[in-house]
Design a protein around this motif. Sequence first.
Motif, PDB file in Angstrom:
ATOM      1  N   ILE A  70       0.852  -1.188   0.000  1.00  0.00           N
ATOM      2  CA  ILE A  70       0.000   0.000   0.000  1.00  0.00           C
ATOM      3  C   ILE A  70       0.891   1.242   0.000  1.00  0.00           C
ATOM      4  CG2 ILE A  70      -1.685   1.340   1.313  1.00  0.00           C
ATOM      5  CD1 ILE A  70      -2.889  -1.120   0.056  1.00  0.00           C
ATOM      6  N   VAL A  71       0.603   2.168  -0.914  1.00  0.00           N
ATOM      7  CA  VAL A  71       1.352   3.428  -0.948  1.00  0.00           C
ATOM      8  C   VAL A  71       0.827   4.345   0.163  1.00  0.00           C
ATOM      9  CG1 VAL A  71       1.886   5.498  -2.288  1.00  0.00           C
ATOM     10  CG2 VAL A  71       1.812   3.258  -3.415  1.00  0.00           C
ATOM     11  N   VAL A  72       1.727   4.781   1.034  1.00  0.00           N
ATOM     12  CA  VAL A  72       1.390   5.724   2.098  1.00  0.00           C
ATOM     13  C   VAL A  72       1.968   7.083   1.706  1.00  0.00           C
ATOM     14  CG1 VAL A  72       1.626   6.314   4.538  1.00  0.00           C
ATOM     15  CG2 VAL A  72       1.385   3.919   3.841  1.00  0.00           C
ATOM     16  N   ARG A  73       1.117   8.100   1.706  1.00  0.00           N
ATOM     17  CA  ARG A  73       1.556   9.441   1.316  1.00  0.00           C
ATOM     18  C   ARG A  73       1.627  10.347   2.547  1.00  0.00           C
ATOM     19  NH1 ARG A  73       1.877   9.183  -4.061  1.00  0.00           N
ATOM     20  NH2 ARG A  73       0.464   7.723  -5.127  1.00  0.00           N
ATOM     21  N   PHE A  74       2.739  11.071   2.663  1.00  0.00           N
ATOM     22  CA  PHE A  74       3.019  11.928   3.803  1.00  0.00           C
ATOM     23  C   PHE A  74       3.024  13.391   3.367  1.00  0.00           C
ATOM     24  CE2 PHE A  74       4.891   7.871   4.822  1.00  0.00           C
ATOM     25  CZ  PHE A  74       4.752   7.733   6.188  1.00  0.00           C
ATOM     26  N   SER A  75       2.546  14.251   4.250  1.00  0.00           N
ATOM     27  CA  SER A  75       2.698  15.695   4.057  1.00  0.00           C
ATOM     28  C   SER A  75       3.104  16.310   5.388  1.00  0.00           C
ATOM     29  CB  SER A  75       1.402  16.328   3.537  1.00  0.00           C
ATOM     30  OG  SER A  75       0.341  16.117   4.445  1.00  0.00           O
ATOM     31  N   VAL A  76       4.071  17.212   5.336  1.00  0.00           N
ATOM     32  CA  VAL A  76       4.599  17.889   6.524  1.00  0.00           C
ATOM     33  C   VAL A  76       4.338  19.380   6.357  1.00  0.00           C
ATOM     34  CG1 VAL A  76       6.634  18.321   7.944  1.00  0.00           C
ATOM     35  CG2 VAL A  76       6.382  16.125   6.757  1.00  0.00           C
ATOM     36  N   GLY A  84       4.413  23.278   8.626  1.00  0.00           N
ATOM     37  CA  GLY A  84       4.882  23.955   9.832  1.00  0.00           C
ATOM     38  C   GLY A  84       6.210  24.615   9.573  1.00  0.00           C
ATOM     39  N   SER A  85       7.197  24.277  10.385  1.00  0.00           N
ATOM     40  CA  SER A  85       8.530  24.836  10.172  1.00  0.00           C
ATOM     41  C   SER A  85       9.190  24.221   8.939  1.00  0.00           C
ATOM     42  CB  SER A  85       9.403  24.604  11.407  1.00  0.00           C
ATOM     43  OG  SER A  85       9.445  23.232  11.741  1.00  0.00           O
ATOM     44  N   VAL A  86       8.747  23.030   8.559  1.00  0.00           N
ATOM     45  CA  VAL A  86       9.170  22.384   7.314  1.00  0.00           C
ATOM     46  C   VAL A  86       7.914  22.076   6.510  1.00  0.00           C
ATOM     47  CG1 VAL A  86      10.275  20.367   6.280  1.00  0.00           C
ATOM     48  CG2 VAL A  86      11.231  21.372   8.361  1.00  0.00           C
ATOM     49  N   ASN A  87       7.966  22.303   5.214  1.00  0.00           N
ATOM     50  CA  ASN A  87       6.856  21.969   4.327  1.00  0.00           C
ATOM     51  C   ASN A  87       7.381  21.062   3.222  1.00  0.00           C
ATOM     52  OD1 ASN A  87       4.469  23.830   5.224  1.00  0.00           O
ATOM     53  ND2 ASN A  87       6.261  25.161   5.211  1.00  0.00           N
ATOM     54  N   THR A  88       6.987  19.795   3.290  1.00  0.00           N
ATOM     55  CA  THR A  88       7.481  18.830   2.323  1.00  0.00           C
ATOM     56  C   THR A  88       6.501  17.677   2.204  1.00  0.00           C
ATOM     57  OG1 THR A  88       9.430  17.514   1.670  1.00  0.00           O
ATOM     58  CG2 THR A  88       8.816  17.459   3.993  1.00  0.00           C
ATOM     59  N   THR A  89       6.686  16.846   1.208  1.00  0.00           N
ATOM     60  CA  THR A  89       5.849  15.666   0.996  1.00  0.00           C
ATOM     61  C   THR A  89       6.729  14.480   0.650  1.00  0.00           C
ATOM     62  OG1 THR A  89       5.557  16.164  -1.358  1.00  0.00           O
ATOM     63  CG2 THR A  89       3.892  17.031   0.172  1.00  0.00           C
ATOM     64  N   GLY A  90       6.148  13.288   0.725  1.00  0.00           N
ATOM     65  CA  GLY A  90       6.869  12.072   0.368  1.00  0.00           C
ATOM     66  C   GLY A  90       5.940  10.883   0.421  1.00  0.00           C
ATOM     67  N   SER A  91       6.438   9.729   0.043  1.00  0.00           N
ATOM     68  CA  SER A  91       5.627   8.513   0.057  1.00  0.00           C
ATOM     69  C   SER A  91       6.525   7.300   0.239  1.00  0.00           C
ATOM     70  CB  SER A  91       4.821   8.373  -1.233  1.00  0.00           C
ATOM     71  OG  SER A  91       5.687   8.200  -2.348  1.00  0.00           O
ATOM     72  N   THR A 138      11.442   9.826   5.837  1.00  0.00           N
ATOM     73  CA  THR A 138      12.458  10.611   6.543  1.00  0.00           C
ATOM     74  C   THR A 138      12.588  11.985   5.899  1.00  0.00           C
ATOM     75  OG1 THR A 138      13.702   8.623   7.145  1.00  0.00           O
ATOM     76  CG2 THR A 138      14.879  10.715   7.228  1.00  0.00           C
ATOM     77  N   TYR A 139      12.660  13.018   6.725  1.00  0.00           N
ATOM     78  CA  TYR A 139      12.909  14.356   6.191  1.00  0.00           C
ATOM     79  C   TYR A 139      13.845  15.098   7.142  1.00  0.00           C
ATOM     80  CZ  TYR A 139       9.519  16.440   9.513  1.00  0.00           C
ATOM     81  OH  TYR A 139       8.860  16.869  10.633  1.00  0.00           O
ATOM     82  N   THR A 140      14.436  16.186   6.644  1.00  0.00           N
ATOM     83  CA  THR A 140      15.412  16.960   7.405  1.00  0.00           C
ATOM     84  C   THR A 140      14.746  18.154   8.058  1.00  0.00           C
ATOM     85  OG1 THR A 140      17.181  16.287   5.902  1.00  0.00           O
ATOM     86  CG2 THR A 140      17.588  18.220   7.275  1.00  0.00           C
ATOM     87  N   GLY A 141      15.106  18.393   9.313  1.00  0.00           N
ATOM     88  CA  GLY A 141      14.516  19.469  10.083  1.00  0.00           C
ATOM     89  C   GLY A 141      14.979  20.845   9.650  1.00  0.00           C
ATOM     90  N   PRO A 142      14.366  21.894  10.201  1.00  0.00           N
ATOM     91  CA  PRO A 142      14.674  23.272   9.811  1.00  0.00           C
ATOM     92  C   PRO A 142      15.951  23.781  10.467  1.00  0.00           C
ATOM     93  CG  PRO A 142      13.070  23.266  11.569  1.00  0.00           C
ATOM     94  CD  PRO A 142      13.327  21.813  11.243  1.00  0.00           C
ATOM     95  N   SER A 143      16.357  24.969  10.049  1.00  0.00           N
ATOM     96  CA  SER A 143      17.539  25.599  10.652  1.00  0.00           C
ATOM     97  C   SER A 143      17.195  26.327  11.932  1.00  0.00           C
ATOM     98  CB  SER A 143      18.164  26.576   9.648  1.00  0.00           C
ATOM     99  OG  SER A 143      17.213  27.546   9.246  1.00  0.00           O
ATOM    100  N   LEU A 144      15.910  26.693  12.083  1.00  0.00           N
ATOM    101  CA  LEU A 144      15.454  27.415  13.275  1.00  0.00           C
ATOM    102  C   LEU A 144      14.500  26.547  14.089  1.00  0.00           C
ATOM    103  CD1 LEU A 144      14.704  30.899  11.691  1.00  0.00           C
ATOM    104  CD2 LEU A 144      16.463  30.440  13.406  1.00  0.00           C
ATOM    105  N   PRO A 145      14.409  26.767  15.403  1.00  0.00           N
ATOM    106  CA  PRO A 145      13.431  26.025  16.204  1.00  0.00           C
ATOM    107  C   PRO A 145      12.015  26.222  15.672  1.00  0.00           C
ATOM    108  CG  PRO A 145      14.987  27.169  17.624  1.00  0.00           C
ATOM    109  CD  PRO A 145      15.237  27.667  16.233  1.00  0.00           C
ATOM    110  N   GLY A 146      11.197  25.198  15.849  1.00  0.00           N
ATOM    111  CA  GLY A 146       9.822  25.273  15.370  1.00  0.00           C
ATOM    112  C   GLY A 146       9.107  23.959  15.613  1.00  0.00           C
ATOM    113  N   ALA A 147       7.973  23.770  14.935  1.00  0.00           N
ATOM    114  CA  ALA A 147       7.168  22.559  15.106  1.00  0.00           C
ATOM    115  C   ALA A 147       6.503  22.205  13.786  1.00  0.00           C
ATOM    116  CB  ALA A 147       6.115  22.754  16.194  1.00  0.00           C
TER     117      ALA A 147
END
Length: 423
Positions: A221-227, A229-236, A248-257
């Motif tokens: 089953i293909v699972v689709r992700f969306s992020v 907030g401090s990071v805006n990205t997608t993946g599957s 897996t994705y990489t976090g921001p340079s500044l604090p956030g959520a």
Amino acid sequence: MHGTNVRRRLTGFAARVILVTVGLLLSALPASAQVPPFPQCPPVGLDTSCAILIVYNPDGSRVTLVDPSQPPYDGIEDTLIGVQNNSSASVSSLALSGPGIFGFDGDGLCSVFPRPSGCPYGPTGYEGRGSTTAVASTASCGGCGNTFTVFDADSGRVNFRVPIPPGGSAYFSLEGPTASFVQLTPATLTLSPLADTNDVDTQHTVTATVTDAQTNPVPNIVVRFSVTGSVNTTGSCTTNTSGQCSFTYTGPSLPGADRIHAFADTNNNGTQDVVPFEPFGDATKVWTPPLSTPLCEVDVTYGGWITANNGDRGSFGGNAKVDSQNNPQGQEEYQDHGPAQPMDVHSIDVLSVICTTSPPPKQASIFGTATIDGAGTYNYRIDVKDVDEPGKGADTYRIRLSTVPLYDSGEHTLNGGDIQIHE
């Protein structure tokens, strides 16, 4: 009783004819790479090896192979079944269906002779056990035998108490040949971890688990992700035989959520549908400054300034350090003199100071909150390098602010001033 046995014998024979035909067709597939006899099963009753072998291919798909030379091991309808895992993920369970195959009547593989020497492996006598190789193990395993979850006489699930590892196998018996795999429909999707906290600039991995209404893992089953907030990205990703996959994705340079949303794209159309229902899950992620480096100290002297990315003159000053109790402290200021984006930044606090002195050049990052033009509370991050003496033309400075859009001066060599980093 005689009439019942005849009817069951005919039912088993009819199903076996179908499976022999399917098995012969599937055995021509390169992915199966299995030919009788199937050593994944030990000798049981009239059988010397598996009558049916279910193979997990490297891509997670499954094929059913049949050895027509192996009769029902009890001479009536009971069938010896093996599983071979050629995929890269462990197999923890297998949902199956077929006429009356889970209608256990007491003549499992541990009730006939010969039988595995480690019997019984479970309370019904049909359970069998697993092996780390493609050759059956008959040893007693002290509670590691398979178990069954019976939905009804025609369908159920085989649970491998010790999941079958890649390259491993397992065996069990049923009241007839399995006619098909149960069609698994995703009903739930869970994310792990549901909440987590990590340093900025690091990677975060979230794992989705997709199961059906009976908690069977649902593969492929293909699972689709969306992020957002401090990071805006997608993946599957695509679920494995355990119904799991990770993103897996990489976090921001500044604090956030961040808020992480995922759904099981059952029909693979790229959209989360209500009909048919596609299960989903949500998780959160908090990004924080790293822990301070003990006794790190950063000073700006002689009126530092750079030309920022926007072409404006940016002047800065300040100091930051970590005391003997590992408490960060200091004050920072930055002014963009315009005309592109004039602003006056003054730190409210210093939350973290990180130094790296080896290998050269010496580098430091300073995190905290600040006001802009005397108002608000914004996260800031200052990155500096102490490259040479004097600092003009050698040292570098960069500031980022959590404005919308993000203010980033860019990393630039000092046109004036000096950076001093000590640890």
